[in-house]
Each structure stands twice: as C-alpha cells, then as structure tokens.
Design an enzyme around this catalytic site. Structure first.
Site, short mmCIF file in Angstrom:
data_model
loop_
_atom_site.label_atom_id
_atom_site.label_comp_id
_atom_site.label_asym_id
_atom_site.label_seq_id
_atom_site.Cartn_x
_atom_site.Cartn_y
_atom_site.Cartn_z
N ASN A 15 0.86 -1.18 0.00
CA ASN A 15 0.00 0.00 0.00
C ASN A 15 0.90 1.23 0.00
O ASN A 15 1.49 1.57 1.02
CB ASN A 15 -0.89 -0.04 1.26
N LYS A 17 0.05 4.27 -0.33
CA LYS A 17 -0.61 5.47 0.23
C LYS A 17 -0.36 6.67 -0.67
O LYS A 17 -0.30 6.51 -1.89
CB LYS A 17 -0.13 5.69 1.67
N HIS A 100 -9.54 1.06 4.82
CA HIS A 100 -8.29 1.33 5.53
C HIS A 100 -8.55 2.33 6.66
O HIS A 100 -9.36 3.25 6.51
CB HIS A 100 -7.24 1.87 4.56
N GLU A 102 -6.96 4.79 7.65
CA GLU A 102 -6.74 6.20 7.30
C GLU A 102 -7.94 6.76 6.54
O GLU A 102 -8.25 7.95 6.68
CB GLU A 102 -5.43 6.33 6.48
N GLU A 170 -5.28 -4.79 10.69
CA GLU A 170 -4.28 -3.74 10.89
C GLU A 170 -4.60 -2.96 12.16
O GLU A 170 -5.45 -2.04 12.14
CB GLU A 170 -4.29 -2.77 9.70
N GLY A 176 2.58 2.40 10.72
CA GLY A 176 3.57 3.46 10.58
C GLY A 176 4.29 3.82 11.87
O GLY A 176 5.01 4.81 11.93
N SER A 216 3.43 -1.87 10.28
CA SER A 216 4.87 -1.90 10.58
C SER A 216 5.56 -3.22 10.23
O SER A 216 6.51 -3.62 10.89
CB SER A 216 5.13 -1.53 12.04
P1 PGA Z 1 2.88 0.45 7.48
O1 PGA Z 1 1.39 0.65 6.88
O2 PGA Z 1 3.40 -0.86 6.96
O3 PGA Z 1 3.65 1.64 6.98
O4 PGA Z 1 2.74 0.44 8.98
C1 PGA Z 1 0.54 -0.44 6.72
C2 PGA Z 1 -0.79 0.03 6.21
O5 PGA Z 1 -1.29 1.06 6.66
O6 PGA Z 1 -1.39 -0.62 5.32
#
Ligand code: PGA
Length: 257
Positions: A15, A17, A100, A102, A170, A176, A216
C-alpha cells in the site's frame, strides 16, 4: 509458498498510500525482475491513483497485480475527486483496498459506507482487501477481538462473493509506528476473524479467505509475523515503497520454521 495453517497461497500487498511520483514506477519494474526467482506468493501493489495506469504497464509480464487504495460506491457520476471501481478495472487493476483506517479516520468512512464500497468493487470484478483493526484505547481496555470481528462483519455486504475477499487485520496503533502486536495478539485476532468469517460464509468457504496482517511489517520482522498461525500474508505500507525491502518481505513469506 503457503500459510502453514490454512495452506492458502499467501498474499503480499503493498500500500503506497500518498507516496510515489512517476520515478517510483522503476520500483515496480525492479520488483517484477526480483520476483522471477521467488515462487508462489501472490503480489499486489496499490500505488496512488495517478500512477495506477502506468503501474499496470510497468507490471506487464510480471506476477505483480495492481490495485487501487479506495473506490466510490457509484459506477460514475458527479463525485468530484473520486474514482469508481469500473474505472480501476478499466485500466487493468484487479484489486482494491477498502476500509483502511486512514480512510475511516480522515474521510469519516463508516462500516456501512465500507460495505457499500465492497459491494461496488465486487460488482465491478475487483478483488477486495478489506481492512479492520482496533485503536490503542480499545486494545488497552480489552475486547479488541470482539470489536474487530464485529467491524469485519459490518463491512461485508450481503452480495459479497467470498472468493473476491481478503481481510487485512491492521491495528491502528501499529500502522507506521514501528510497533507491532505480540505473536499471541496477532494469532488471537486472526482466529477471531476466522470465526467471524465462518459464521458469515460457513467453514469450508471461509477457510479459503486470506487474512493478512498489516502494521509496521518490515524485512526484519516479516519472517516472525508470517510464521504466526493464521497469518495468510501481509499488507505492507512504508516497506513496500522500495522493491528490495518488499522483495525481502515476500521472500520471508516462503520461509518455513
Ligand atoms: P505500514 O502501513 O506498513 O507503513 O505500517 C501499513 C498500512 O497502513 O497498510
């Protein structure tokens, strides 16, 4: 390269983003070259919408599928700034990430809206990676498994074909942040989600739905995370931006303990 538990082909999805200018397409080409030596896993890159059509071209002749990071509930119409599921299909994308955290946080997406998007995506012939996960407060209070299982159930519409669905667990606090849950927490959540899928689709059908872990994941922890029982793959953010890192994670998916 299958999950020890479920024997499903593992799914490794990147992803990106809101990251990546056109120069980032070179990472897709590099990943494609590297994947020629790796057997088994299914690999998806979900670049920003601006790169999606060119990403499809960059992935031609490789095992990489391209996905969107969101889609609208409608096929077309007066929805400035949005992208529909048929538009993603039209450029050759085959996956879409929906729900997601976000999107839920910054675009106020509710479970009902997420379910409507899943429905639109399935109708357009896209495969869906449906994201669920708890906040740090919920994890601290206890009851994360019950809440996330209910979130999953609410995000799956009646007309969802189980063969089009993958789930990504997640934890919001792990995205992140460099922090990850313990193996026991991941195993516990994946097992609760498997039960929730079982009550929706029945045991045999739901056993074929992949449940990914996300938050992460990096080349250093991927092997341990992917060895947790019930983990059928990973949804990777930051560490999917560089082909070498994502390739290391994909390789880790093939390691047996
Ligand atoms: P990350 O993001 O691996 O940077 O923690 C994962 C995600 O939000 O899909």
């Amino acid at each position: 390269m299958t999950s020890e538990n479920s024997k499903l082909t593992r799914l490794l999805a990147g992803n990106w983003k809101m990251n990546g200018l056109r120069a980032a397409l070179a990472e897709i080409r590099a990943l494609g070259r590297g994947l020629a030596e790796v057997q088994g896993a299914e690999v998806v890159i979900c670049p920003p919408a601006t790169l999606a059509a060119e990403a499809v071209k960059a992935a031609e002749g490789t095992r990489i599928a391209i996905g969107g990071q969101d889609c609208h509930t409608h096929r077309s119409g007066a929805f400035t700034g949005d992208i529909s599921a048929p538009m993603l299909r039209d450029i050759g994308a085959s996956y879409v990430i929906l729900g997601h955290s976000e999107r839920r946080q910054y675009h106020a997406e509710t479970d009902a809206l997420v379910a409507a998007k899943v429905s639109a995506a399935c109708e357009a012939g896209l495969k869906v990676i449906l994201c669920v996960g708890e906040s740090e407060a919920v994890r601290a209070e206890g009851g994360a498994e019950t809440l996330v299982a209910a979130q999953l159930d609410a995000g799956i519409p009646e007309d969802c074909r189980p063969e089009d669905l993958s789930v990504a667990y997640e934890p919001i606090w792990a995205i992140g942040s460099g922090r990850t849950p313990t193996a026991a927490q991941i195993a516990g959540m994946h097992s609760a989600l498997r039960v929730a899928l079982g009550s929706r689709f029945g045991g045999d059908v739901s056993a074929k739905i992949r449940i990914l872990y996300g938050g992460s994941v990096n080349p250093g922890n991927a092997e341990a995370i992917l060895a947790v029982p019930g983990v059928d793959g990973a949804l990777v953010g930051g560490a999917s931006l560089k082909a070498a890192d994502f390739l290391a994670i994909i390789r880790a998916a093939g390691v047996r303990r």
